[in-house]
Design an enzyme around this catalytic site. Structure first.
Site, PDB file in Angstrom:
ATOM      1  N   LYS A   1      74.804  55.271  28.421  1.00  0.00           N
ATOM      2  CA  LYS A   1      75.119  56.411  29.295  1.00  0.00           C
ATOM      3  C   LYS A   1      76.362  57.166  28.820  1.00  0.00           C
ATOM      4  O   LYS A   1      76.358  58.381  28.723  1.00  0.00           O
ATOM      5  CB  LYS A   1      75.405  55.946  30.726  1.00  0.00           C
ATOM      6  CG  LYS A   1      74.286  55.216  31.412  1.00  0.00           C
ATOM      7  CD  LYS A   1      74.655  54.926  32.868  1.00  0.00           C
ATOM      8  CE  LYS A   1      75.841  53.996  33.047  1.00  0.00           C
ATOM      9  NZ  LYS A   1      75.584  52.581  32.712  1.00  0.00           N
TER      10      LYS A   1
ATOM     11  N   ARG B   1      76.899  53.887  42.017  1.00  0.00           N
ATOM     12  CA  ARG B   1      76.463  52.546  41.649  1.00  0.00           C
ATOM     13  C   ARG B   1      75.936  51.770  42.845  1.00  0.00           C
ATOM     14  O   ARG B   1      75.480  50.630  42.687  1.00  0.00           O
ATOM     15  CB  ARG B   1      77.657  51.780  41.078  1.00  0.00           C
ATOM     16  CG  ARG B   1      77.637  51.556  39.591  1.00  0.00           C
ATOM     17  CD  ARG B   1      78.906  50.796  39.267  1.00  0.00           C
ATOM     18  NE  ARG B   1      78.893  50.166  37.979  1.00  0.00           N
ATOM     19  CZ  ARG B   1      79.280  50.759  36.851  1.00  0.00           C
ATOM     20  NH1 ARG B   1      79.635  52.011  36.842  1.00  0.00           N
ATOM     21  NH2 ARG B   1      79.282  50.079  35.728  1.00  0.00           N
TER      22      ARG B   1
ATOM     23  N   ARG C   1      79.725  44.887  20.924  1.00  0.00           N
ATOM     24  CA  ARG C   1      80.274  46.226  20.678  1.00  0.00           C
ATOM     25  C   ARG C   1      81.800  46.248  20.628  1.00  0.00           C
ATOM     26  O   ARG C   1      82.477  45.450  21.269  1.00  0.00           O
ATOM     27  CB  ARG C   1      79.767  47.227  21.727  1.00  0.00           C
ATOM     28  CG  ARG C   1      80.483  47.144  23.052  1.00  0.00           C
ATOM     29  CD  ARG C   1      80.032  48.247  24.010  1.00  0.00           C
ATOM     30  NE  ARG C   1      80.585  47.995  25.329  1.00  0.00           N
ATOM     31  CZ  ARG C   1      80.315  48.738  26.398  1.00  0.00           C
ATOM     32  NH1 ARG C   1      79.471  49.754  26.309  1.00  0.00           N
ATOM     33  NH2 ARG C   1      80.867  48.444  27.554  1.00  0.00           N
TER      34      ARG C   1
ATOM     35  N   ARG D   1      85.991  45.190  24.666  1.00  0.00           N
ATOM     36  CA  ARG D   1      86.426  45.431  26.039  1.00  0.00           C
ATOM     37  C   ARG D   1      86.568  44.092  26.752  1.00  0.00           C
ATOM     38  O   ARG D   1      85.766  43.195  26.517  1.00  0.00           O
ATOM     39  CB  ARG D   1      85.377  46.304  26.750  1.00  0.00           C
ATOM     40  CG  ARG D   1      85.988  47.503  27.453  1.00  0.00           C
ATOM     41  CD  ARG D   1      84.928  48.464  27.877  1.00  0.00           C
ATOM     42  NE  ARG D   1      84.214  47.989  29.076  1.00  0.00           N
ATOM     43  CZ  ARG D   1      83.288  48.698  29.688  1.00  0.00           C
ATOM     44  NH1 ARG D   1      82.948  49.886  29.221  1.00  0.00           N
ATOM     45  NH2 ARG D   1      82.681  48.226  30.759  1.00  0.00           N
TER      46      ARG D   1
ATOM     47  N   ARG E   1      77.821  41.373  35.350  1.00  0.00           N
ATOM     48  CA  ARG E   1      77.640  42.822  35.529  1.00  0.00           C
ATOM     49  C   ARG E   1      76.163  43.173  35.664  1.00  0.00           C
ATOM     50  O   ARG E   1      75.783  44.041  36.456  1.00  0.00           O
ATOM     51  CB  ARG E   1      78.269  43.580  34.355  1.00  0.00           C
ATOM     52  CG  ARG E   1      79.786  43.686  34.481  1.00  0.00           C
ATOM     53  CD  ARG E   1      80.467  43.915  33.151  1.00  0.00           C
ATOM     54  NE  ARG E   1      80.105  45.153  32.493  1.00  0.00           N
ATOM     55  CZ  ARG E   1      80.241  45.371  31.188  1.00  0.00           C
ATOM     56  NH1 ARG E   1      80.720  44.430  30.399  1.00  0.00           N
ATOM     57  NH2 ARG E   1      79.908  46.534  30.677  1.00  0.00           N
TER      58      ARG E   1
HETATM   59  P1  ADP Z   1      79.488  49.537  32.321  1.00  0.00           P
HETATM   60  O1  ADP Z   1      79.489  49.358  30.844  1.00  0.00           O
HETATM   61  O2  ADP Z   1      79.337  48.249  33.083  1.00  0.00           O
HETATM   62  O3  ADP Z   1      78.565  50.642  32.781  1.00  0.00           O
HETATM   63  P2  ADP Z   1      81.797  51.049  33.264  1.00  0.00           P
HETATM   64  O4  ADP Z   1      82.757  51.427  32.212  1.00  0.00           O
HETATM   65  O5  ADP Z   1      80.946  52.112  33.856  1.00  0.00           O
HETATM   66  O6  ADP Z   1      80.960  49.883  32.637  1.00  0.00           O
HETATM   67  O7  ADP Z   1      82.553  50.306  34.461  1.00  0.00           O
HETATM   68  C1  ADP Z   1      83.375  49.189  34.251  1.00  0.00           C
HETATM   69  C2  ADP Z   1      83.748  48.538  35.587  1.00  0.00           C
HETATM   70  O8  ADP Z   1      84.438  49.500  36.420  1.00  0.00           O
HETATM   71  C3  ADP Z   1      82.572  48.083  36.444  1.00  0.00           C
HETATM   72  O9  ADP Z   1      82.105  46.820  36.076  1.00  0.00           O
HETATM   73  C4  ADP Z   1      83.214  48.117  37.853  1.00  0.00           C
HETATM   74  O10 ADP Z   1      84.048  47.004  38.078  1.00  0.00           O
HETATM   75  C5  ADP Z   1      84.091  49.348  37.808  1.00  0.00           C
HETATM   76  N1  ADP Z   1      83.371  50.564  38.266  1.00  0.00           N
HETATM   77  C6  ADP Z   1      83.025  51.633  37.501  1.00  0.00           C
HETATM   78  N2  ADP Z   1      82.348  52.546  38.222  1.00  0.00           N
HETATM   79  C7  ADP Z   1      82.255  52.047  39.486  1.00  0.00           C
HETATM   80  C8  ADP Z   1      81.658  52.485  40.706  1.00  0.00           C
HETATM   81  N3  ADP Z   1      80.988  53.662  40.779  1.00  0.00           N
HETATM   82  N4  ADP Z   1      81.757  51.710  41.821  1.00  0.00           N
HETATM   83  C9  ADP Z   1      82.408  50.541  41.763  1.00  0.00           C
HETATM   84  N5  ADP Z   1      82.983  50.045  40.652  1.00  0.00           N
HETATM   85  C10 ADP Z   1      82.916  50.777  39.517  1.00  0.00           C
END
Ligand code: ADP
Ligand code: ZN
Length: 228
Positions: A18, A93, A130, A163, A174
């Site tokens: 994404k 989410r 990654r 990360r 996750r």
């Molecule tokens: P991913 O690779 O899991 O899509 P992101 O970079 O989008 O990772 O998000 C990393 C973390 O940030 C998530 O695992 C969560 O803890 C938090 N997070 C991100 N976006 C949201 C959201 N919309 N609602 C709640 N927590 C979020």
């Protein structure tokens, strides 16, 4: 076409690509990418109040509370650069977040929602292998973990690292949270004429081509109730 505002949601599991695709499309369309993950990671780095609250939650693979993240997104979408459109990556989410987003869209063009689908075994493989840039967060495409010390970010020259939530234990958590809280959003959005699915298990170029086509078809035909 480009003058019509585009309000896009990128759905899909962690590791679906994404963020990478949203970056590229945001540049092509001249609208901002709004990534809640990036915003939270910046807050953690800057040790703001939000960052201090979010750090442990993110490191365990859980979600930051709906109230908090909805507030962050509401403020971001109110900024001038988001008035002509935006690409949301990582939000909504949960169903509560999706409902809140709908209320923010009153008086704006309808959301276009693209679900990027990738099988789960491929996601685990991608996430645990990654590297991302320490400074700008960009994924280092095609760089193996073993080259983390000898390669730099192509975009900004920053150092590459894994990360902190990309280890196998947290990745599996996750994905569990994704299945439980986020996958129901596919049903929440599916019946809308502006919803599309794109196959994310292809070469990046192909995914981008399919994504661009899906967005254009949804934004033109979809908004008018067109079939496809
Ligand atoms: P991913 O690779 O899991 O899509 P992101 O970079 O989008 O990772 O998000 C990393 C973390 O940030 C998530 O695992 C969560 O803890 C938090 N997070 C991100 N976006 C949201 C959201 N919309 N609602 C709640 N927590 C979020
Ligand atoms: Zn970088």
């Amino acid at each position: 076409m480009e003058s019509i505002s585009l309000n896009l949601v990128m759905l899909g599991p962690p590791g679906a690509g994404k963020g990478t695709q949203a970056d590229r499309l945001a540049k092509a369309k001249g609208i901002p990418k709004v990534s809640t993950g990036d915003m939270l990671r910046e807050a953690v780095k800057a040790e703001t109040e939000l960052g201090l609250r979010a750090k442990a939650i993110m490191e365990s693979g859980q979600l930051v509370s709906d109230d908090v993240i909805i507030g962050v997104v509401r403020e971001r979408l109110a900024k001038p650069d988001a008035q002509r459109g935006f690409i949301l990556d990582g939000f909504p989410r949960t169903v509560a977040q999706a409902q809140a987003l709908d209320t923010l869209m009153v008086g704006r063009p309808p959301l276009v929602v693209i679900d990027i689908a990738v099988p789960e075994d491929e996601l685990v493989q991608r996430l645990t292998s990654r590297l991302v840039c320490e400074d700008c967060g960009t994924n280092a495409e095609g760089v193996p973990l073993s080259a983390s010390l000898t390669t730099r970010c192509l975009k900004c020259g920053g150092r590459l690292k894994q990360r902190s939530d990309d280890n196998e234990t947290v990745v599996l958590e996750r994905l569990k949270v994704y299945r439980r809280d986020t996958q129901p959003l596919v049903d929440y959005y599916r019946s809308r004429p502006t919803f599309r699915t794109v196959n994310g298990a292809q070469a990046m170029e192909r995914v981008f081509a399919d994504l661009a086509e899906a967005v254009d078809s949804a934004a033109s035909g979809g908004a008018l109730g067109g079939v496809r």
